[in-house]
Design a protein around this motif. Structure first.
Motif, PDB file in Angstrom:
ATOM      1  N   GLY A 238       0.814  -1.213   0.000  1.00  0.00           N
ATOM      2  CA  GLY A 238       0.000   0.000   0.000  1.00  0.00           C
ATOM      3  C   GLY A 238       0.848   1.264   0.000  1.00  0.00           C
ATOM      4  O   GLY A 238       0.535   2.244  -0.692  1.00  0.00           O
ATOM      5  N   ASN A 239       1.945   1.259   0.787  1.00  0.00           N
ATOM      6  CA  ASN A 239       2.839   2.428   0.814  1.00  0.00           C
ATOM      7  C   ASN A 239       3.531   2.631  -0.531  1.00  0.00           C
ATOM      8  O   ASN A 239       3.730   3.772  -0.966  1.00  0.00           O
ATOM      9  N   ILE A 240       3.890   1.526  -1.189  1.00  0.00           N
ATOM     10  CA  ILE A 240       4.525   1.657  -2.503  1.00  0.00           C
ATOM     11  C   ILE A 240       3.540   2.233  -3.515  1.00  0.00           C
ATOM     12  O   ILE A 240       3.896   3.082  -4.342  1.00  0.00           O
ATOM     13  N   ALA A 241       2.283   1.796  -3.455  1.00  0.00           N
ATOM     14  CA  ALA A 241       1.266   2.346  -4.354  1.00  0.00           C
ATOM     15  C   ALA A 241       1.098   3.841  -4.128  1.00  0.00           C
ATOM     16  O   ALA A 241       0.980   4.626  -5.093  1.00  0.00           O
ATOM     17  N   ARG A 242       1.091   4.261  -2.869  1.00  0.00           N
ATOM     18  CA  ARG A 242       0.964   5.698  -2.579  1.00  0.00           C
ATOM     19  C   ARG A 242       2.178   6.465  -3.071  1.00  0.00           C
ATOM     20  O   ARG A 242       2.053   7.565  -3.643  1.00  0.00           O
ATOM     21  N   LEU A 243       3.369   5.888  -2.927  1.00  0.00           N
ATOM     22  CA  LEU A 243       4.593   6.535  -3.401  1.00  0.00           C
ATOM     23  C   LEU A 243       4.582   6.694  -4.924  1.00  0.00           C
ATOM     24  O   LEU A 243       4.923   7.761  -5.452  1.00  0.00           O
ATOM     25  N   VAL A 244       4.175   5.650  -5.621  1.00  0.00           N
ATOM     26  CA  VAL A 244       4.132   5.709  -7.089  1.00  0.00           C
ATOM     27  C   VAL A 244       3.113   6.743  -7.544  1.00  0.00           C
ATOM     28  O   VAL A 244       3.360   7.514  -8.482  1.00  0.00           O
ATOM     29  N   GLU A 246       2.169   9.429  -5.935  1.00  0.00           N
ATOM     30  CA  GLU A 246       2.713  10.764  -5.672  1.00  0.00           C
ATOM     31  C   GLU A 246       3.770  11.135  -6.701  1.00  0.00           C
ATOM     32  O   GLU A 246       3.889  12.314  -7.080  1.00  0.00           O
ATOM     33  N   ARG A 247       4.547  10.171  -7.153  1.00  0.00           N
ATOM     34  CA  ARG A 247       5.542  10.454  -8.194  1.00  0.00           C
ATOM     35  C   ARG A 247       4.853  10.854  -9.497  1.00  0.00           C
ATOM     36  O   ARG A 247       5.314  11.761 -10.203  1.00  0.00           O
ATOM     37  N   PHE A 248       3.746  10.222  -9.826  1.00  0.00           N
ATOM     38  CA  PHE A 248       3.008  10.596 -11.026  1.00  0.00           C
ATOM     39  C   PHE A 248       2.430  12.006 -10.885  1.00  0.00           C
ATOM     40  O   PHE A 248       2.418  12.782 -11.856  1.00  0.00           O
ATOM     41  N   ALA A 249       1.947  12.351  -9.694  1.00  0.00           N
ATOM     42  CA  ALA A 249       1.423  13.701  -9.485  1.00  0.00           C
ATOM     43  C   ALA A 249       2.535  14.737  -9.624  1.00  0.00           C
ATOM     44  O   ALA A 249       2.343  15.804 -10.250  1.00  0.00           O
ATOM     45  N   LEU A 250       3.708  14.445  -9.078  1.00  0.00           N
ATOM     46  CA  LEU A 250       4.840  15.362  -9.205  1.00  0.00           C
ATOM     47  C   LEU A 250       5.289  15.477 -10.661  1.00  0.00           C
ATOM     48  O   LEU A 250       5.604  16.575 -11.142  1.00  0.00           O
ATOM     49  N   PHE A 251       5.275  14.364 -11.376  1.00  0.00           N
ATOM     50  CA  PHE A 251       5.641  14.395 -12.790  1.00  0.00           C
ATOM     51  C   PHE A 251       4.659  15.251 -13.589  1.00  0.00           C
ATOM     52  O   PHE A 251       5.056  15.985 -14.500  1.00  0.00           O
ATOM     53  N   GLY A 252       3.369  15.183 -13.251  1.00  0.00           N
ATOM     54  CA  GLY A 252       2.391  16.024 -13.927  1.00  0.00           C
ATOM     55  C   GLY A 252       2.637  17.500 -13.676  1.00  0.00           C
ATOM     56  O   GLY A 252       2.517  18.326 -14.594  1.00  0.00           O
ATOM     57  N   LYS A 253       2.989  17.870 -12.431  1.00  0.00           N
ATOM     58  CA  LYS A 253       3.295  19.267 -12.135  1.00  0.00           C
ATOM     59  C   LYS A 253       4.528  19.747 -12.897  1.00  0.00           C
ATOM     60  O   LYS A 253       4.542  20.867 -13.432  1.00  0.00           O
TER      61      LYS A 253
END
Length: 322
Positions: A238-244, A246-253
């Protein structure tokens, strides 16, 4: 001498085309024969006879024996074979390498007949010979991007399944059943390897070899560590899914913030060609000096390479890795 060289190159191109056609035809025939032989073997086996080793997999770079032995000594062939596996493209590494050679010879032929300049000949030959590899890389990148976008949801499903009491294999099976390709096929193949007796560490490593996704490495490493030292696997996944996610959200920004630079790069890259076309429509005699005189051609080639360097620098500036 010039036409003799052109004739020789044309003959070589013809031979390469015939070789590619024969190679692909023989590959289809041999694959059909292998399937028929496999079915005959399974039909003739008795119940008490030892079954065939279903985990034994043989990957040939070409269906022609002597050409396969030659390709096994080449590092490039292994790289092309990996690209084919990751992109799930049809054909073998031998067929793509022969296609590269064929297109390269076509580039040499066109360069000698049409361009007539050594520099242009080299560029055209390189571009045509590299085209099949670029096709595989483009196909691989699209497939890996789709896999990366599916990964957070798949890991969330696995975490919920583990919290509900399912085993790790059952959670992987749910991902294979509920999702579309490519993640369903890759996780399904991994589960099949584990069910057939392959060590889970090796099966997950095979998954990493087939999928070029940095986020997947976090999942594989975490699962291997949990199997050795213990821990709450559902919470880890679950933590890895949340990390991935968040990385996609940062990549979008980052992509939004760099949109101005990418648009500027596109405009600056297209502007010289647009201005050249506009000047040709207005005054063809003025702009045609660039390709009708030696000085003009030298200036055009110099401008072209300056543009290539500038485009490369701009791409390095606007491409930010997350």
């Amino acid at each position: 001498m010039y036409w003799i060289a052109a004739a020789v190159i044309g003959f070589v191109v013809f031979l390469l085309a015939v070789g590619v056609s024969a190679l692909m035809r023989s590959g289809r025939e041999e694959r059909g024969e292998k399937v028929r032989a496999r079915l005959r073997t399974l039909a003739m086996e008795s119940v008490d006879a030892p079954g065939p080793d279903v985990l034994l997999r043989h990957s040939a770079l070409s269906d022609v024996p002597w050409f396969n032995r030659f390709l096994e000594r080449m590092r490039w062939a292994a790289h092309v074979e990996r690209l084919i596996r990751q992109s799930r493209a049809k054909g073998s590494a031998g067929a793509y390498l022969l296609a590269c050679a064929l297109l390269g010879m076509i580039g040499v032929y066109v360069g000698l007949v049409v361009i007539g300049k050594l520099f242009g000949l080299i560029i055209l030959t390189f571009l045509l010979a590299r085209a099949p590899i670029w096709y595989l890389q483009r196909k691989r990148d699209r497939r890996m991007l789709h896999f990366a976008r599916q990964l957070p949801e798949a890991l969330d499903l696995m975490a919920r399944a583990l919290k509900a009491g399912h085993t790790f294999g059952g959670a992987v099976r749910m991902v294979a059943d509920e999702f579309d390709d490519p993640i369903a096929g890759e996780f399904g193949q991994t589960l099949d390897e584990i069910n057939f007796g392959l060590d889970p560490d090796r099966a997950l490593q095979n998954l990493l070899d087939r999928v070029d996704c940095p986020d997947l490495k976090f999942f594989v490493v975490s699962v291997n560590i949990q199997r050795e030292s213990g821990g709450n696997l559902a919470e880890i996944v679950g933590n890895i899914a949340r990390l991935v996610r968040e990385r996609f959200a940062l990549f979008g920004k980052v992509k939004v913030l760099s949109a101005e630079g990418r648009l500027s790069a596109l405009i600056l890259s297209a502007m010289p060609f647009g201005i050249t076309g506009l000047l040709y429509l207005i005054n063809p005699g003025y702009i045609s000096l660039l390709w009708t005189t030696d000085l003009g051609r030298s200036m055009a080639w110099g401008a072209f390479w300056s543009m290539c360097v500038g485009i490369w620098v701009i791409r390095r500036m606007v491409r930010i890795k997350v």
